[in-house]
Scaffold this motif. Structure first.
Motif, PDB file in Angstrom:
ATOM      1  N   ALA A   1       0.837  -1.200   0.000  1.00  0.00           N
ATOM      2  CA  ALA A   1       0.000   0.000   0.000  1.00  0.00           C
ATOM      3  C   ALA A   1       0.868   1.246   0.000  1.00  0.00           C
ATOM      4  O   ALA A   1       1.853   1.320   0.755  1.00  0.00           O
ATOM      5  N   LEU A   2       0.515   2.199  -0.835  1.00  0.00           N
ATOM      6  CA  LEU A   2       1.130   3.521  -0.810  1.00  0.00           C
ATOM      7  C   LEU A   2       0.111   4.483  -0.209  1.00  0.00           C
ATOM      8  O   LEU A   2      -0.962   4.698  -0.784  1.00  0.00           O
ATOM      9  N   ILE A   3       0.441   5.055   0.939  1.00  0.00           N
ATOM     10  CA  ILE A   3      -0.444   5.979   1.629  1.00  0.00           C
ATOM     11  C   ILE A   3       0.055   7.400   1.396  1.00  0.00           C
ATOM     12  O   ILE A   3       1.225   7.708   1.660  1.00  0.00           O
ATOM     13  N   LEU A   4      -0.832   8.263   0.912  1.00  0.00           N
ATOM     14  CA  LEU A   4      -0.451   9.648   0.621  1.00  0.00           C
ATOM     15  C   LEU A   4      -0.680  10.500   1.865  1.00  0.00           C
ATOM     16  O   LEU A   4      -1.816  10.662   2.322  1.00  0.00           O
ATOM     17  N   GLY A   5       0.412  11.035   2.397  1.00  0.00           N
ATOM     18  CA  GLY A   5       0.348  11.829   3.614  1.00  0.00           C
ATOM     19  C   GLY A   5       0.845  11.036   4.812  1.00  0.00           C
ATOM     20  O   GLY A   5       0.865   9.799   4.811  1.00  0.00           O
ATOM     21  N   THR A   6       1.245  11.780   5.846  1.00  0.00           N
ATOM     22  CA  THR A   6       1.832  11.135   7.025  1.00  0.00           C
ATOM     23  C   THR A   6       1.267  11.694   8.328  1.00  0.00           C
ATOM     24  O   THR A   6       1.851  11.509   9.392  1.00  0.00           O
ATOM     25  N   ASN A   7       0.119  12.387   8.250  1.00  0.00           N
ATOM     26  CA  ASN A   7      -0.437  12.987   9.460  1.00  0.00           C
ATOM     27  C   ASN A   7      -1.084  11.922  10.353  1.00  0.00           C
ATOM     28  O   ASN A   7      -1.029  10.725  10.062  1.00  0.00           O
ATOM     29  N   ALA A   8      -1.726  12.380  11.423  1.00  0.00           N
ATOM     30  CA  ALA A   8      -2.295  11.441  12.392  1.00  0.00           C
ATOM     31  C   ALA A   8      -3.398  10.582  11.787  1.00  0.00           C
ATOM     32  O   ALA A   8      -3.577   9.419  12.181  1.00  0.00           O
TER      33      ALA A   8
ATOM     34  N   LEU B   1      -4.537   4.627   9.423  1.00  0.00           N
ATOM     35  CA  LEU B   1      -4.669   3.663   8.332  1.00  0.00           C
ATOM     36  C   LEU B   1      -3.421   2.805   8.209  1.00  0.00           C
ATOM     37  O   LEU B   1      -3.506   1.581   8.005  1.00  0.00           O
ATOM     38  N   ILE B   2      -2.252   3.419   8.328  1.00  0.00           N
ATOM     39  CA  ILE B   2      -0.993   2.667   8.250  1.00  0.00           C
ATOM     40  C   ILE B   2      -0.923   1.611   9.345  1.00  0.00           C
ATOM     41  O   ILE B   2      -0.537   0.458   9.110  1.00  0.00           O
ATOM     42  N   THR B   3      -1.319   1.993  10.566  1.00  0.00           N
ATOM     43  CA  THR B   3      -1.305   1.057  11.687  1.00  0.00           C
ATOM     44  C   THR B   3      -2.201  -0.149  11.400  1.00  0.00           C
ATOM     45  O   THR B   3      -1.836  -1.301  11.687  1.00  0.00           O
ATOM     46  N   TYR B   4      -3.386   0.111  10.837  1.00  0.00           N
ATOM     47  CA  TYR B   4      -4.285  -0.994  10.517  1.00  0.00           C
ATOM     48  C   TYR B   4      -3.682  -1.899   9.451  1.00  0.00           C
ATOM     49  O   TYR B   4      -3.693  -3.140   9.585  1.00  0.00           O
TER      50      TYR B   4
ATOM     51  N   SER C   1      -1.138  -4.113  10.761  1.00  0.00           N
ATOM     52  CA  SER C   1      -1.675  -5.168  11.622  1.00  0.00           C
ATOM     53  C   SER C   1      -2.219  -6.356  10.835  1.00  0.00           C
ATOM     54  O   SER C   1      -2.327  -7.463  11.373  1.00  0.00           O
ATOM     55  N   ILE C   2      -2.591  -6.136   9.572  1.00  0.00           N
ATOM     56  CA  ILE C   2      -3.110  -7.242   8.761  1.00  0.00           C
ATOM     57  C   ILE C   2      -2.076  -7.730   7.745  1.00  0.00           C
ATOM     58  O   ILE C   2      -2.412  -8.463   6.816  1.00  0.00           O
ATOM     59  N   GLY C   3      -0.811  -7.312   7.935  1.00  0.00           N
ATOM     60  CA  GLY C   3       0.280  -7.904   7.176  1.00  0.00           C
ATOM     61  C   GLY C   3       0.649  -7.255   5.864  1.00  0.00           C
ATOM     62  O   GLY C   3       1.380  -7.844   5.063  1.00  0.00           O
ATOM     63  N   TRP C   4       0.155  -6.040   5.611  1.00  0.00           N
ATOM     64  CA  TRP C   4       0.543  -5.339   4.392  1.00  0.00           C
ATOM     65  C   TRP C   4       1.931  -4.725   4.544  1.00  0.00           C
ATOM     66  O   TRP C   4       2.387  -4.432   5.659  1.00  0.00           O
ATOM     67  N   GLU C   5       2.595  -4.522   3.423  1.00  0.00           N
ATOM     68  CA  GLU C   5       3.810  -3.695   3.382  1.00  0.00           C
ATOM     69  C   GLU C   5       3.372  -2.264   3.114  1.00  0.00           C
ATOM     70  O   GLU C   5       2.675  -1.997   2.138  1.00  0.00           O
ATOM     71  N   THR C   6       3.748  -1.352   3.999  1.00  0.00           N
ATOM     72  CA  THR C   6       3.236   0.017   3.908  1.00  0.00           C
ATOM     73  C   THR C   6       4.324   1.002   3.509  1.00  0.00           C
ATOM     74  O   THR C   6       5.436   0.974   4.042  1.00  0.00           O
ATOM     75  N   HIS C   7       3.987   1.868   2.570  1.00  0.00           N
ATOM     76  CA  HIS C   7       4.832   2.972   2.129  1.00  0.00           C
ATOM     77  C   HIS C   7       4.034   4.259   2.330  1.00  0.00           C
ATOM     78  O   HIS C   7       2.840   4.307   2.016  1.00  0.00           O
ATOM     79  N   ALA C   8       4.678   5.281   2.829  1.00  0.00           N
ATOM     80  CA  ALA C   8       4.030   6.585   2.995  1.00  0.00           C
ATOM     81  C   ALA C   8       4.879   7.642   2.314  1.00  0.00           C
ATOM     82  O   ALA C   8       6.113   7.549   2.286  1.00  0.00           O
TER      83      ALA C   8
ATOM     84  N   ASN D   1       7.041   1.984  -9.091  1.00  0.00           N
ATOM     85  CA  ASN D   1       8.342   1.465  -8.643  1.00  0.00           C
ATOM     86  C   ASN D   1       8.215   0.491  -7.476  1.00  0.00           C
ATOM     87  O   ASN D   1       8.966  -0.492  -7.381  1.00  0.00           O
ATOM     88  N   ILE D   2       7.280   0.754  -6.574  1.00  0.00           N
ATOM     89  CA  ILE D   2       7.138  -0.126  -5.412  1.00  0.00           C
ATOM     90  C   ILE D   2       6.124  -1.239  -5.670  1.00  0.00           C
ATOM     91  O   ILE D   2       5.887  -2.080  -4.805  1.00  0.00           O
ATOM     92  N   LYS D   3       5.549  -1.244  -6.895  1.00  0.00           N
ATOM     93  CA  LYS D   3       4.546  -2.249  -7.283  1.00  0.00           C
ATOM     94  C   LYS D   3       3.341  -2.223  -6.326  1.00  0.00           C
ATOM     95  O   LYS D   3       2.909  -3.260  -5.806  1.00  0.00           O
TER      96      LYS D   3
END
Length: 369
Positions: A5-12, A17-20, A23-30, A63-65
């Motif tokens: 997952a690519l998440i746009l933004g890094t605020n609270a 969403l990143i935390t969730y 928790s379910i095993g995704w690779e997260t990029h912000a 690039n990160i697929k």
């Protein structure tokens, strides 16, 4: 293989969403244009990319697929995520055309009035020298700002022109909107739509400051006490009409509303989860995690709500606030007890990031009453 997952933004909000996803095993990029906010360190990877530069975001996603490009709590970010997902053939909910309607306060107000969905008197302004407005008090807004940015309550004609000039200055398209002031209680709803059916329409009180901090929320509470059953029925009817008129199939909507002489009026709709962590309020109160529903929608997983509980009593989310110019200090905040959850956005001594320039949210708590 892990989904990416690519998440746009890094605020609270994005941090939730990143935390969730973690928790379910995704690779997260912000990604963000600066390394600021809790999402930077919570994500597996952080990228210094400006989310409004769609080509850079698109290149990063390729690039990160990425299997998913998404965002919550930000109109700018969800708009960028949608446009990038459309171009790359990735999952997305609403299309850009509907997002553009929701993001433009003038077009959206015209849409509501044209369909007799809680009519509100308004006027679009692109020239502060030609106002022709006589209803006071009124509210002045940039037509395309997010949340409460640039929103001002005006009580007399003498202050109107300056407010309009400032709103036009803030506006991306250099336009403002003037609306009649609605003087009743505020409330809102988080809505989940799947296959054209409204599965969740969770209405909550929106607790706000007085006019010294006009429009800024103190918190939210469920079940609502500001609106009665008849007003709730009207509000839900409005939302269903909008879903039907726009032929919305799958969506997450945050609908902000207000009473006027006892009649519900829609202020605005955001095509995303709210930025106030109401998902946690709903999770504590109903054992229903809207973050999960968002991802299920994006992946086209059938949503089953049969196992969700409804807790008796009232649950209240309350923000911690400090003035924009101050440094963060827990000692300056009121002490709260009997909390189900509490979180701060800053560490001791940190500079507070200006958002509205008056009173900033530095954390929040949830309690049961």
């Amino acid at each position: 293989m892990k989904k990416i997952a690519l998440i746009l933004g890094t605020n609270a909000g994005q941090a939730d969403l990143i935390t969730y996803l973690n928790s379910i095993g995704w690779e997260t990029h912000a990604c963000s244009n600066q390394r600021v906010g809790p999402g930077c360190d919570l994500a597996d990877y952080f990228h210094l990319v400006n989310i409004v530069n769609l080509e850079e975001v698109k290149d990063l996603a390729v690039n990160i697929k990425a299997d998913l490009v998404y965002s919550i709590s930000s109109d700018i970010a969800i708009t960028a995520a949608t446009k990038v997902s459309e171009d790359l053939g990735l999952p997305r909910l609403l299309n850009s055309e509907i997002l553009d309607l929701f993001n433009n306060k003038n077009l959206f107000r015209d849409f509501l009035n044209s369909n007799n969905i809680g009519n509100v008197v308004f006027k679009k302004i692109d020239n502060p020298d030609n106002l022709d407005w006589t209803i006071f008090p009124c509210v002045v807004k940039p037509v395309d700002s997010q949340g409460q940015r640039g929103v001002v309550l005006i009580n007399n004609p003498e202050d109107l022109k300056l407010a309009v000039e400032k709103a036009i200055e803030i506006s991306i398209s250099k336009r403002a909107i003037i609306e009649e002031f609605l003087d009743g209680e505020e409330f809102s709803s988080n809505v989940i739509v799947q296959n054209g059916e409204i599965l969740v329409n969770e209405i909550s009180d929106r607790i706000v400051f007085d006019n010294n901090y006009f429009g800024l929320p103190k918190g939210h509470a469920i079940p609502p006490e500001y609106v009665d059953e008849q007003q709730i029925t009207i509000s839900k009817k409005y939302i269903k009409e909008i879903v039907n008129l726009l032929e919305i199939k799958d969506a997450v909507l945050y609908v902000q509303m207000k009473l006027s002489n006892g009649v519900p009026k829609i202020i605005e709709i955001a095509p995303r989860l709210d930025g106030c962590h109401i998902w946690r309020l709903i999770k504590i109160h109903r054992n229903l995690d809207l973050r999960k529903l968002v991802i299920d929608l994006c992946l086209n997983n059938k949503i089953d709500l049969q196992k969700n509980e409804i807790v008796k009593g009232r649950s209240i989310l309350e923000f911690y606030h400090l003035p924009t110019v101050e440094k963060f200090s827990k000692e300056k905040l009121e002490k709260r007890s009997n909390l189900e959850f509490s979180e701060f956005r800053y560490s001791e001594g940190d500079n507070i990031t200006p958002i509205n320039g008056k009173l900033e949210v530095v954390g929040y708590s949830v309690r049961k009453k």
